[in-house]
Enzyme design. Structure first.
Site, PDB file in Angstrom:
ATOM      1  N   TYR A 142      -9.164 -23.315  35.032  1.00  0.00           N
ATOM      2  CA  TYR A 142      -8.121 -24.018  35.784  1.00  0.00           C
ATOM      3  C   TYR A 142      -7.709 -23.257  37.040  1.00  0.00           C
ATOM      4  O   TYR A 142      -7.129 -23.836  37.960  1.00  0.00           O
ATOM      5  CB  TYR A 142      -6.893 -24.245  34.907  1.00  0.00           C
ATOM      6  CG  TYR A 142      -7.076 -25.269  33.810  1.00  0.00           C
ATOM      7  CD1 TYR A 142      -8.255 -25.985  33.673  1.00  0.00           C
ATOM      8  CD2 TYR A 142      -6.069 -25.517  32.891  1.00  0.00           C
ATOM      9  CE1 TYR A 142      -8.431 -26.906  32.665  1.00  0.00           C
ATOM     10  CE2 TYR A 142      -6.230 -26.447  31.870  1.00  0.00           C
ATOM     11  CZ  TYR A 142      -7.421 -27.139  31.771  1.00  0.00           C
ATOM     12  OH  TYR A 142      -7.586 -28.061  30.762  1.00  0.00           O
ATOM     13  N   LYS A 191     -16.561 -19.531  23.166  1.00  0.00           N
ATOM     14  CA  LYS A 191     -17.915 -20.097  23.176  1.00  0.00           C
ATOM     15  C   LYS A 191     -18.882 -18.980  23.545  1.00  0.00           C
ATOM     16  O   LYS A 191     -19.678 -19.079  24.488  1.00  0.00           O
ATOM     17  CB  LYS A 191     -17.988 -21.271  24.161  1.00  0.00           C
ATOM     18  CG  LYS A 191     -19.260 -22.124  24.032  1.00  0.00           C
ATOM     19  CD  LYS A 191     -19.400 -22.800  22.696  1.00  0.00           C
ATOM     20  CE  LYS A 191     -20.652 -23.693  22.672  1.00  0.00           C
ATOM     21  NZ  LYS A 191     -20.939 -24.203  21.311  1.00  0.00           N
ATOM     22  N   ASP A 223     -16.360 -25.598  19.419  1.00  0.00           N
ATOM     23  CA  ASP A 223     -16.786 -26.860  18.822  1.00  0.00           C
ATOM     24  C   ASP A 223     -16.558 -26.860  17.312  1.00  0.00           C
ATOM     25  O   ASP A 223     -16.124 -27.867  16.732  1.00  0.00           O
ATOM     26  CB  ASP A 223     -18.244 -27.167  19.166  1.00  0.00           C
ATOM     27  CG  ASP A 223     -19.158 -25.960  19.044  1.00  0.00           C
ATOM     28  OD1 ASP A 223     -18.668 -24.833  18.851  1.00  0.00           O
ATOM     29  OD2 ASP A 223     -20.388 -26.151  19.155  1.00  0.00           O
ATOM     30  N   ASP A 247      -5.932 -26.041  25.785  1.00  0.00           N
ATOM     31  CA  ASP A 247      -5.406 -27.336  26.208  1.00  0.00           C
ATOM     32  C   ASP A 247      -5.885 -28.431  25.257  1.00  0.00           C
ATOM     33  O   ASP A 247      -5.106 -29.278  24.794  1.00  0.00           O
ATOM     34  CB  ASP A 247      -5.874 -27.619  27.640  1.00  0.00           C
ATOM     35  CG  ASP A 247      -5.117 -28.759  28.292  1.00  0.00           C
ATOM     36  OD1 ASP A 247      -4.250 -29.363  27.631  1.00  0.00           O
ATOM     37  OD2 ASP A 247      -5.397 -29.049  29.464  1.00  0.00           O
ATOM     38  N   ASP A 251      -3.672 -30.148  21.625  1.00  0.00           N
ATOM     39  CA  ASP A 251      -3.422 -31.591  21.529  1.00  0.00           C
ATOM     40  C   ASP A 251      -3.991 -32.146  20.227  1.00  0.00           C
ATOM     41  O   ASP A 251      -3.384 -33.019  19.586  1.00  0.00           O
ATOM     42  CB  ASP A 251      -4.045 -32.317  22.720  1.00  0.00           C
ATOM     43  CG  ASP A 251      -3.170 -32.258  23.960  1.00  0.00           C
ATOM     44  OD1 ASP A 251      -2.132 -31.578  23.907  1.00  0.00           O
ATOM     45  OD2 ASP A 251      -3.529 -32.874  24.977  1.00  0.00           O
TER      46      ASP A 251
END
Length: 356
Positions: A142, A191, A223, A247, A251
């Protein structure tokens, strides 16, 4: 005690839920003899419409000179076609960067009274859930280099994920300190099988872990973590991860609790000066209709009292008031099961105020 708070109501349902949070703070102030002084400033879509910028200089100045910041939701389809630096979401990134808010705490708690609202089977959620996602907030993709270039495949865009050892170290310390006060378990999500930035992340987290021998550290690819949150969420206590992964996973965790309208968050920097906001978005489709769930914002106020002001009893009072309202069967539309009576934003706020 006197506290100076910057208030950014934002867009969509932001003003409605922020007003609810302020009412609860005022009730706490009256009960415990604290004075909360508010200064309202603009950010997000409404700031762009008013000043041509999503984050005006005055807003930043007021926030920097306050003890804490309350933020509603920003954004909406109205501003989707603006350039990236003019979109309402740019205000969020700017606030986090300029205020040095590098640690985002997102607790996901399934209240016993809302077990029926959880989309998972009862045998999966068991006795309930209490997960906290610790998300790095001012680094990663970001805030990395971005842009456009011409390639053999035509016009292309790129975003760079970059992390320094210092950025990873400081968020890892926050997570380990929190884990020591909970179940002493951390899952670090990355990852590392693909990304070089994740390999640095993993090595740095392992380095920090040596200072916390009482905390169990487990690594998990992002994942797999997304799958495990649905398959067996009770295995998690504290999840620490980068900006992008945090992020998404926070959620996902929020929906396990029944509704994203239930989840608060705290964004902290040095000296625990923080910005407090609900996890949910601006939901312009229900703005002004008394359908918004104020609980996420109200619980964010509890986090502010705890982390920025060190007012633990006052924070617990809010949490208990919310729990009692839910135990009594009061439900906003997003958490109501079939046949349950639905209350509006203001009515739910009034019920919580009575419990305080």
């Amino acid at each position: 005690m006197n506290y100076k708070i910057a208030v950014i109501k934002g867009d969509g349902i932001g003003p409605e839920v922020v007003d609810a949070g302020i009412e609860v703070l005022n009730a706490i102030g009256k009960k415990y003899n604290h004075k909360f002084e508010y200064e309202e400033v603009l950010a997000g879509g409404i700031a762009y419409d008013t000043f041509g910028e999503p984050l005006p200089k005055k807003t930043l100045e007021v926030c920097k000179n306050s003890d804490a910041v309350i933020l509603g939701a920003v954004g909406g389809p109205k501003w989707d076609d603006l350039p990236g630096d003019k979109r309402p979401e740019a205000a969020l990134l700017g606030l986090r960067k300029e205020l040095g808010l590098y640690a985002n705490l997102r607790p996901a708690i399934l209240f016993e009274a809302l077990a029926d609202a959880c989309p998972l089977k009862p045998e999966i959620i068991g006795d309930g859930l209490d997960i906290c996602v610790v998300r790095e907030l001012t680094g990663g993709i970001y805030f990395g280099e971005r842009g456009y270039k011409d390639t053999e495949m035509g016009r292309s865009a790129y975003d760079v994920m970059i992390y320094s050892e210092k950025e990873v170290e400081r968020i890892a310390i926050v997570a380990f300190e929190m884990a020591q006060k909970r179940m002493k378990k951390i899952t670090s999500v990355d990852k590392a099988n693909i990304l070089e930035s994740s390999r640095l992340w993993r090595k740095t987290v392992e380095k920090v872990a040596k200072n916390y021998p009482d905390v169990e550290l487990k690594h998990m690819y992002v994942d797999n973590a997304a799958m495990q949150l649905i398959r067996y969420p009770q295995q998690f206590d504290v999840i620490v991860t980068g900006n992008l992964f945090g992020d998404i996973l926070s959620d996902e965790a929020s929906m396990i609790t029944g509704s994203i309208g239930m989840l608060p968050s705290a964004s902290l920097g040095e000296n625990n000066k923080g910005m407090y906001e609900p996890v949910h978005g601006s939901a312009p489709d229900i703005a002004g209709q008394e359908k918004a769930n104020p609980i996420a914002t109200i619980m964010s106020m509890a986090m502010m009292l705890k982390y920025s002001f060190n007012l633990h009893e006052e924070s617990q009072n809010i949490e208990a008031a919310v729990k009692k309202a839910l135990d009594e069967g009061h439900r906003t539309l997003d958490i109501a099961s079939k046949g349950e009576k639905v209350v509006g934003t203001k009515e739910m706020t009034e019920i919580i105020l009575k419990n305080i």
